[in-house]
Write a protein that holds these residues in place. Structure first.
Motif, PDB file in Angstrom:
ATOM      1  N   GLY B  11      -6.199   5.319 -15.532  1.00  0.00           N
ATOM      2  CA  GLY B  11      -4.987   4.990 -14.296  1.00  0.00           C
ATOM      3  C   GLY B  11      -4.656   3.501 -14.407  1.00  0.00           C
ATOM      4  O   GLY B  11      -5.155   2.545 -15.108  1.00  0.00           O
ATOM      5  N   LYS B  57       3.242   5.994  -1.823  1.00  0.00           N
ATOM      6  CA  LYS B  57       2.763   6.770  -2.747  1.00  0.00           C
ATOM      7  C   LYS B  57       3.359   6.345  -4.360  1.00  0.00           C
ATOM      8  O   LYS B  57       4.557   5.660  -4.366  1.00  0.00           O
ATOM      9  N   ARG B  58       2.663   6.649  -5.269  1.00  0.00           N
ATOM     10  CA  ARG B  58       3.188   6.594  -6.584  1.00  0.00           C
ATOM     11  C   ARG B  58       4.554   7.082  -6.957  1.00  0.00           C
ATOM     12  O   ARG B  58       5.227   6.301  -7.573  1.00  0.00           O
ATOM     13  N   GLU B  94      -5.276   0.638  -4.122  1.00  0.00           N
ATOM     14  CA  GLU B  94      -5.162   1.877  -4.106  1.00  0.00           C
ATOM     15  C   GLU B  94      -6.209   2.480  -3.391  1.00  0.00           C
ATOM     16  O   GLU B  94      -7.506   2.557  -3.534  1.00  0.00           O
ATOM     17  N   ASP B  96      -6.372   5.869  -2.501  1.00  0.00           N
ATOM     18  CA  ASP B  96      -6.622   7.184  -2.889  1.00  0.00           C
ATOM     19  C   ASP B  96      -6.575   7.477  -4.428  1.00  0.00           C
ATOM     20  O   ASP B  96      -5.222   7.459  -4.748  1.00  0.00           O
ATOM     21  N   ALA B  97      -7.535   7.447  -5.271  1.00  0.00           N
ATOM     22  CA  ALA B  97      -7.502   7.331  -6.558  1.00  0.00           C
ATOM     23  C   ALA B  97      -6.859   8.692  -7.067  1.00  0.00           C
ATOM     24  O   ALA B  97      -6.245   8.948  -8.132  1.00  0.00           O
ATOM     25  N   LYS B  98      -7.077   9.914  -6.385  1.00  0.00           N
ATOM     26  CA  LYS B  98      -6.719  11.293  -6.887  1.00  0.00           C
ATOM     27  C   LYS B  98      -5.128  11.203  -6.628  1.00  0.00           C
ATOM     28  O   LYS B  98      -4.208  11.713  -7.601  1.00  0.00           O
ATOM     29  N   ARG B  99      -4.450  10.830  -5.355  1.00  0.00           N
ATOM     30  CA  ARG B  99      -3.128  11.031  -5.078  1.00  0.00           C
ATOM     31  C   ARG B  99      -2.552   9.903  -5.261  1.00  0.00           C
ATOM     32  O   ARG B  99      -1.248   9.813  -4.890  1.00  0.00           O
ATOM     33  N   HIS B 100      -2.979   8.867  -5.739  1.00  0.00           N
ATOM     34  CA  HIS B 100      -2.473   7.444  -5.922  1.00  0.00           C
ATOM     35  C   HIS B 100      -1.429   6.799  -4.871  1.00  0.00           C
ATOM     36  O   HIS B 100      -0.382   7.090  -5.015  1.00  0.00           O
TER      37      HIS B 100
END
Lengths: 367, 239
Positions: B11, B57-58, B94, B96-100
């Motif tokens: 990531g 958001k990413r 970051e 939220d590592a899941k939703r970036h």
């Protein structure tokens, strides 16, 4: 599916009661649960001994049990807050009520309702337990609120009249109350300052194209208007000048001819008829009529009853004659057949009124 | 070849400085100038996006800035973070590592007497601090009804328009939640459904339990150690 509870095993609901709700770890809640379990086990044991119920007889009984269960469930849900109060025993009372009802349960249908109640009750039990935990270092929120108000600058000497006067402490809160806290708060946050352009940002395209269209429309309209007057003027001039000029010219011709022979009026037909063109003859009659209308010439009948024309001199006792002449209106009709007959009868060889474009040449020749 | 595979699996938060020299050829394909251009664009983008304090958001970053430079994404992010830290004193985190999802936080300690926020923002932060303190002191989770009961004491009512905050219910339940200062979850099996409030990820990053406990202590004129369990929890978090 078997509908009767006449199995040798204890009903599933009471089995669940024996296992502890996983979150209720605090001693007080454990004690409560333990007490209930003991009571439950006794009741279950008794029921096992009493299994001898028939299906059809108890339909009414079962319906009543179901309705009581539902009532219990709704009571518990609606009075949730009251149950959570650590000082109340209402949860225990509800559990005991459910126990009592369960005595009459013999079918899976009612047992399912009992299970539903159990889930709700255990949730409440879990919440009660967690409240016990947080009160270990008791946090008095009311005192905290009052201290906050003090920090915000509340004036407790003045009592404000409010509707909700029960819970709210009296006192007058100044308008900059939250600003005071606002001065203190940023110190506790690592908040990124927001980024703004100093001069603001610009907006997208203004409606420039619209203006251009409007200007173009106005320009074209202007030109059209300008074109009109020029044309109109030309036409009007040509009309007026042509007729007037022609009439004047004919008058001159008449006067010229009359000077040669001052006392002999000229035969009307000799004067107007153009043997070469019928159209020009009609025009000549038209122009001559102007002369007579304006009183510059007069037409009368001679001894032969033929029309003759002579110019009127302004000095010549014209008033009475012109008035008399003016009162007469004559309509002359002339068709091509008659025109030809007149030409033959009077032997008219050439036109006395020369056509307009030949005027200058003819006049020079006659002179 | 193996290096390329490795960087694809990582990531963005895991590329370290030490790997600068060993970055595979896909980054070298882009010139340094092009990359720097993208980094500058990203820094500006993040600064503007942060105005409303809504996490970034990413997906938005990829669509608006990175575009065809997707393969160099982690490198660009890393450099942008460094620029933000060295030039602006901000940090890209970051949450939220899941939703970036990313937020910007301030790297520097708040100096005394600074006027970095506008009045409206400060007042909201005051209310937020009060709410966060209440939640922490009450065991990190409070019911919706309990929170409003507490705010009631401060003359803040959910149904009534507030002179400073306007629609307070909307501010607390929507704005603070969207900004990730607060988190709200439903309590199961409640009818009508009830909610509980906890600290959101942004609150966890921008402030700490210790700071909040100090605030409470200051307000009440007591030593933080007065609340033993909260004190031990606050100190546990920082170590």
């Amino acid at each position: 599916m078997s509908h009767d509870g006449n199995s040798g095993e204890s009903p599933p609901a009471s089995r669940r009661r024996r296992s502890r709700p996983p979150q209720a770890q605090e001693r007080a809640a454990e004690e409560e649960a333990a007490e209930e379990e003991a009571a439950e086990e006794e009741a279950a044991g008794e029921r096992l001994r009493q299994l001898s119920v028939g299906d059809g007889d108890d339909r009414e009984h079962n319906r009543m049990i179901r309705s009581q269960y539902r009532q219990l469930i709704s009571t518990v849900q609606q009075n949730r807050e009251a149950m959570l109060n650590s000082r109340s025993n209402r949860l225990t009372e509800a559990l005991e009520e459910a126990n009592r009802l369960f005595d009459g349960v013999c079918r899976a249908r009612e047992a399912a309702l009992d299970a539903h109640f159990l889930v709700i009750a255990s949730n409440i039990g879990k919440e009660k337990a967690s409240e016990l935990h947080s009160e270990m270092s008791a946090f008095d929120s009311t005192a905290f609120a009052e201290d906050l108000l003090t920090f915000m600058g509340i004036n407790r000497t003045e009592v404000e009249e409010t509707d909700e006067s029960e819970d709210v402490p009296g006192g007058f809160l100044p308008t900059d109350a939250w600003q005071t806290i606002g001065e203190e708060a940023p110190k506790y946050f690592r908040r990124a300052p927001t980024f703004h352009y100093m001069m603001g940002s610009f907006k997208s395209e203004p409606p420039v194209p619209k203006q251009r269209i409007e200007r173009q429309k106005k320009a074209s309209r202007g030109k059209a208007e300008r074109a009109m007057p020029a044309q109109l003027k030309k036409m009007e001039e040509s009309h007026q000048e042509a007729t007037e000029k022609e009439v004047e010219r004919i008058l001159r011709i008449l006067q010229t001819h009359f000077e040669d022979d001052p006392n002999t009026p000229i035969s009307f037909f000799d004067f107007v008829i153009d043997p070469n063109s019928f159209a020009r003859t009609v025009e000549n009659v038209f122009h001559v009529s102007f002369l007579t209308r304006d009183g510059l010439a007069k037409i009368k009948l001679d001894e032969d009853k033929l029309p003759v024309i002579e110019p009127i001199k302004p000095s010549e006792g014209g008033e009475e004659d012109s008035r008399a002449a003016a009162r007469n209106q004559v309509v002359i009709s002339l068709n091509q057949k008659e025109w030809k007959e007149i030409i033959e009868t009077f032997q008219i060889r050439e036109a006395m009124i020369t056509p307009p474009y030949q005027a200058t040449e003819e006049e020079m020749e006659t002179e | 070849m193996s290096q390329r595979k490795r960087s694809k699996g990582l990531g963005c938060s895991q590329l370290l400085d030490g790997e600068d020299d060993s970055i595979p050829t896909q980054v070298e394909r882009r010139s340094q100038e092009q990359l720097n251009q993208k980094v500058s664009e990203l820094v500006q983008f993040l600064l503007v996006k942060d105005q409303k304090k809504i996490p970034i958001k990413r997906a938005d970053i990829l669509k608006n800035i990175i575009r065809e430079y997707r393969d160099a994404y982690s490198e660009i992010i890393r450099r942008a973070d460094r620029t933000l830290q060295e030039v602006f004193g901000l940090q890209l985190v970051e949450i939220d590592a899941k939703r970036h999802i990313y937020i910007l936080i301030n790297n520097l300690p708040c100096a005394e007497g600074e006027q970095l926020c506008r009045d409206k923002e400060k007042e909201k932060m005051g209310l937020l601090l009060v709410i966060l303190s209440f939640i922490f002191m009450k065991g990190n989770s409070v019911k919706d009804s309990a929170l409003w009961e507490f705010l009631h004491l401060l003359r803040v009512y959910p149904g009534k328009q507030h002179s400073v905050f306007g629609d307070v219910r909307k501010l607390v339940a929507e704005e603070f939640v969207r900004q990730k200062y607060l988190e709200t979850t439903a309590i199961p099996l409640t009818d009508p459904p009830e909610f509980k409030y906890q600290w959101g990820p942004r609150a966890e990053k921008e402030t700490s339990k210790k700071d909040v406990l100090n605030f409470v202590a200051k307000m009440q004129g007591k030593d933080p150690k007065f609340w033993a369990s909260q004190y031990s929890e606050a100190n546990k978090a920082t170590t």
